[in-house]
Design an enzyme around this catalytic site. Structure first.
Site, PDB file in Angstrom:
ATOM      1  N   TYR A  23      16.570  31.394   4.601  1.00 59.09           N
ATOM      2  CA  TYR A  23      15.456  32.243   5.014  1.00 59.09           C
ATOM      3  C   TYR A  23      15.537  32.617   6.491  1.00 59.09           C
ATOM      4  O   TYR A  23      15.819  31.778   7.340  1.00 59.09           O
ATOM      5  CB  TYR A  23      14.129  31.527   4.768  1.00 59.09           C
ATOM      6  CG  TYR A  23      13.776  31.345   3.313  1.00 59.09           C
ATOM      7  CD1 TYR A  23      13.473  32.431   2.503  1.00 59.09           C
ATOM      8  CD2 TYR A  23      13.722  30.064   2.758  1.00 59.09           C
ATOM      9  CE1 TYR A  23      13.138  32.254   1.172  1.00 59.09           C
ATOM     10  CE2 TYR A  23      13.377  29.874   1.427  1.00 59.09           C
ATOM     11  CZ  TYR A  23      13.089  30.977   0.640  1.00 59.09           C
ATOM     12  OH  TYR A  23      12.749  30.799  -0.675  1.00 59.09           O
TER      13      TYR A  23
ATOM     14  N   ARG B 274     -10.997   1.001  14.259  1.00 57.70           N
ATOM     15  CA  ARG B 274     -10.849   1.722  12.996  1.00 57.70           C
ATOM     16  C   ARG B 274     -11.851   1.191  11.981  1.00 57.70           C
ATOM     17  O   ARG B 274     -12.640   1.940  11.435  1.00 57.70           O
ATOM     18  CB  ARG B 274      -9.404   1.576  12.491  1.00 57.70           C
ATOM     19  CG  ARG B 274      -9.099   2.334  11.224  1.00 57.70           C
ATOM     20  CD  ARG B 274      -7.603   2.331  10.924  1.00 57.70           C
ATOM     21  NE  ARG B 274      -7.050   0.992  10.778  1.00 57.70           N
ATOM     22  CZ  ARG B 274      -5.752   0.746  10.544  1.00 57.70           C
ATOM     23  NH1 ARG B 274      -4.905   1.759  10.448  1.00 57.70           N
ATOM     24  NH2 ARG B 274      -5.318  -0.496  10.431  1.00 57.70           N
TER      25      ARG B 274
ATOM     26  N   CYS C 110      14.879  24.752   2.719  1.00 54.59           N
ATOM     27  CA  CYS C 110      14.009  25.364   1.719  1.00 54.59           C
ATOM     28  C   CYS C 110      13.132  24.297   1.050  1.00 54.59           C
ATOM     29  O   CYS C 110      13.299  23.103   1.266  1.00 54.59           O
ATOM     30  CB  CYS C 110      14.848  26.062   0.657  1.00 54.59           C
ATOM     31  SG  CYS C 110      16.095  27.184   1.310  1.00 54.59           S
ATOM     32  N   MET C 111      12.219  24.749   0.215  1.00 59.12           N
ATOM     33  CA  MET C 111      11.345  23.817  -0.494  1.00 59.12           C
ATOM     34  C   MET C 111      12.130  22.890  -1.418  1.00 59.12           C
ATOM     35  O   MET C 111      11.825  21.701  -1.533  1.00 59.12           O
ATOM     36  CB  MET C 111      10.301  24.586  -1.311  1.00 59.12           C
ATOM     37  CG  MET C 111       9.289  23.703  -2.019  1.00 59.12           C
ATOM     38  SD  MET C 111       8.101  24.634  -3.016  1.00 59.12           S
ATOM     39  CE  MET C 111       7.170  25.462  -1.734  1.00 59.12           C
ATOM     40  N   ASP C 112      13.173  23.426  -2.054  1.00 61.34           N
ATOM     41  CA  ASP C 112      13.883  22.684  -3.093  1.00 61.34           C
ATOM     42  C   ASP C 112      15.363  22.465  -2.801  1.00 61.34           C
ATOM     43  O   ASP C 112      16.060  21.854  -3.610  1.00 61.34           O
ATOM     44  CB  ASP C 112      13.770  23.424  -4.428  1.00 61.34           C
ATOM     45  CG  ASP C 112      12.355  23.894  -4.699  1.00 61.34           C
ATOM     46  OD1 ASP C 112      11.453  23.049  -4.688  1.00 61.34           O
ATOM     47  OD2 ASP C 112      12.165  25.119  -4.895  1.00 61.34           O
TER      48      ASP C 112
ATOM     49  N   HIS D 169      -6.247  -6.708  13.089  1.00 61.14           N
ATOM     50  CA  HIS D 169      -4.969  -5.985  13.014  1.00 61.14           C
ATOM     51  C   HIS D 169      -4.509  -5.647  14.428  1.00 61.14           C
ATOM     52  O   HIS D 169      -5.258  -5.029  15.191  1.00 61.14           O
ATOM     53  CB  HIS D 169      -5.148  -4.701  12.206  1.00 61.14           C
ATOM     54  CG  HIS D 169      -3.869  -3.977  11.904  1.00 61.14           C
ATOM     55  ND1 HIS D 169      -3.010  -4.402  10.924  1.00 61.14           N
ATOM     56  CD2 HIS D 169      -3.312  -2.873  12.448  1.00 61.14           C
ATOM     57  CE1 HIS D 169      -1.976  -3.578  10.864  1.00 61.14           C
ATOM     58  NE2 HIS D 169      -2.127  -2.650  11.792  1.00 61.14           N
TER      59      HIS D 169
ATOM     60  N   LYS E 258       0.844  -1.201   0.000  1.00 57.83           N
ATOM     61  CA  LYS E 258       0.000   0.000   0.000  1.00 57.83           C
ATOM     62  C   LYS E 258       0.882   1.255   0.000  1.00 57.83           C
ATOM     63  O   LYS E 258       2.094   1.177   0.227  1.00 57.83           O
ATOM     64  CB  LYS E 258      -0.924   0.000   1.217  1.00 57.83           C
ATOM     65  CG  LYS E 258      -0.199   0.062   2.557  1.00 57.83           C
ATOM     66  CD  LYS E 258      -1.185   0.048   3.715  1.00 57.83           C
ATOM     67  CE  LYS E 258      -0.444   0.126   5.058  1.00 57.83           C
ATOM     68  NZ  LYS E 258      -1.353   0.207   6.204  1.00 57.83           N
TER      69      LYS E 258
ATOM     70  N   ARG F 286       0.734 -10.826   7.434  1.00 58.15           N
ATOM     71  CA  ARG F 286       0.958  -9.689   6.540  1.00 58.15           C
ATOM     72  C   ARG F 286       2.260  -8.999   6.935  1.00 58.15           C
ATOM     73  O   ARG F 286       2.577  -8.897   8.114  1.00 58.15           O
ATOM     74  CB  ARG F 286      -0.207  -8.692   6.641  1.00 58.15           C
ATOM     75  CG  ARG F 286      -1.579  -9.299   6.395  1.00 58.15           C
ATOM     76  CD  ARG F 286      -2.666  -8.234   6.421  1.00 58.15           C
ATOM     77  NE  ARG F 286      -2.691  -7.483   7.666  1.00 58.15           N
ATOM     78  CZ  ARG F 286      -3.375  -7.829   8.745  1.00 58.15           C
ATOM     79  NH1 ARG F 286      -4.087  -8.950   8.766  1.00 58.15           N
ATOM     80  NH2 ARG F 286      -3.351  -7.069   9.826  1.00 58.15           N
TER      81      ARG F 286
END
Length: 383
Positions: free
Chosen positions: A265, A138, A312-314, A168, A39, A219
């Site tokens: 930043y 759940r 930073c983002m990148d 589970h 999954k 599992r």
């Protein structure tokens, strides 16, 4: 599928290691079917590539969380049995029938609604696994009469096949009495109803540590990828897992700072002496969180280097030895278990777990698969 990428940040996925982990978990559960949990895109590593490899290695049963994930595997040629562990909408039951996918029945109401939605377009039956609630709260039910009625509903309808019953564990990765109590409740319920082909409750924690002959399947998700659910699990099992992931990048720029110069930043990091910082092309959009500020990555030459300044983002910046050059390789997550850059170290630094770290890797990071005869690369951005 593109075999190209143009930013030197890459997630190496060792398919041979994953196969070894599969065989190791199967080895301590020799009489049971091992359901490989793929999954969340195989925990971020690529469900198609991982499932194809495990199928070639002999895996006969996969599990996912959603119907979309199951259909995607079918569309990519996975012919083995697939179970959706989550609850699908009853109105989509015919899609499960069409693609020959086993589904979870959480309660009687769901079962009746799904039954009413079945049409004659696909003259096939669908496999049903009843979900027992043993404490997760759940999905599922612990009402014995409801479960008995569900089984009767399934058996009386030609388009449904009663194939499994499962639950589970909530705490199989911890040292307490909860797992035993949940297992006893599960056994008590199963012993009072018709027993199907697949009876399963163990996740990776249970599959690695619980010795029992009551169930017919286990599992495994996180253990397949080379990581223990917890330190307790690692101490309690004889299985040696092989980490399957390595995250690396290359330095793209080097800056020499004078005292008082700042980084990134908000200028939250300021050099106190002459320092050298290097820029790495990876940031929080790729799953490397701002909370990793201060975490130490490793130059391929061996030096540990601290992340400094706001991530930073990148991109992010690290403090490096003065002689460091652009294009030097940097290891962010190592595939060596006891490394300071291990998946556990990386995850513990931000107070999270390997599961979340794996699932957080962004789509911009190409997955490079090793452990096969040829190297495979999947770059989702330009797929």
């Amino acid at each position: 599928m593109s075999d190209k990428y143009y930013r030197n940040t890459v997630l190496d996925v060792n398919l041979k290691a994953i196969e070894k982990n599969y065989r190791a978990v199967q080895g301590i559960n020799p009489e049971k079917t091992l359901i490989a949990v793929v999954k969340a895109n195989a925990y971020g590593l690529g469900a198609k590539a991982v499932s194809e490899h495990l199928a070639e290695a002999g895996a006969s049963f996969f599990a996912v969380a959603t119907l979309d994930e199951a259909i995607d595997l079918r569309m990519h040629g996975i012919k083995q049995k697939i179970l959706v562990l989550g609850t699908i909408s009853p109105e989509h039951i015919n899609k499960a029938i069409q693609h020959r996918i086993a589904v979870t029945a959480p309660n009687l109401e769901w079962l009746k609604e799904a039954k009413s939605e079945v049409n004659d377009r696909h003259d096939k039956a669908v496999w049903i696994h009843i979900k027992v609630n043993t404490g997760m709260n759940r999905y599922g039910t612990s009402d014995l009469r409801e479960i008995e009625t569900m089984i009767n509903e399934i058996n009386s309808f030609s388009r449904f096949i009663y194939e499994g019953i499962f639950s589970h564990f909530t705490s199989s990765d911890e040292d307490n009495d909860i797992t035993a109590a949940e297992f006893n409740l599960f056994k008590d319920i199963v012993n009072q109803v018709e027993r199907p082909e697949y009876v399963h409750i163990s996740n990776s924690g249970g599959a690695l540590t619980l010795k029992e002959d009551f169930t017919t399947a286990v599992r495994s998700g996180i253990a397949l990828y080379g990581y223990y659910p917890s330190e307790y699990t690692k101490a309690e099992t004889a299985v040696k897992l092989n980490p399957g992931v390595r995250l690396s990048t290359e330095i793209t720029a080097v800056h020499h700072l004078e005292p008082g110069d700042s980084v990134s930043y908000g200028r939250k990091y300021t050099a106190k002496t002459k320092e050298t910082v290097a820029t790495l092309p990876i940031g929080y959009a790729d799953g490397l969180l701002r909370q990793h500020n201060g975490y130490k990555v490793k130059l391929e030459g061996g030096a540990d280097c601290e992340i400094v300044g706001t991530i930073c983002m990148d991109a992010l910046m690290i403090k490096v030895p003065e002689q460091t050059n652009a294009q030097e390789k940097v290891i962010i997550i190592d595939d060596q278990e006891n490394s300071d850059q291990s998946m556990e170290s990386y995850s513990n630094y931000t107070g999270t777990i390997s599961y979340e770290s794996l699932c957080s890797f962004g789509r911009r990071i190409p997955r490079r698969y090793t452990g096969k005869d040829i190297e495979l690369i999947y770059n989702e951005v330009i797929n």
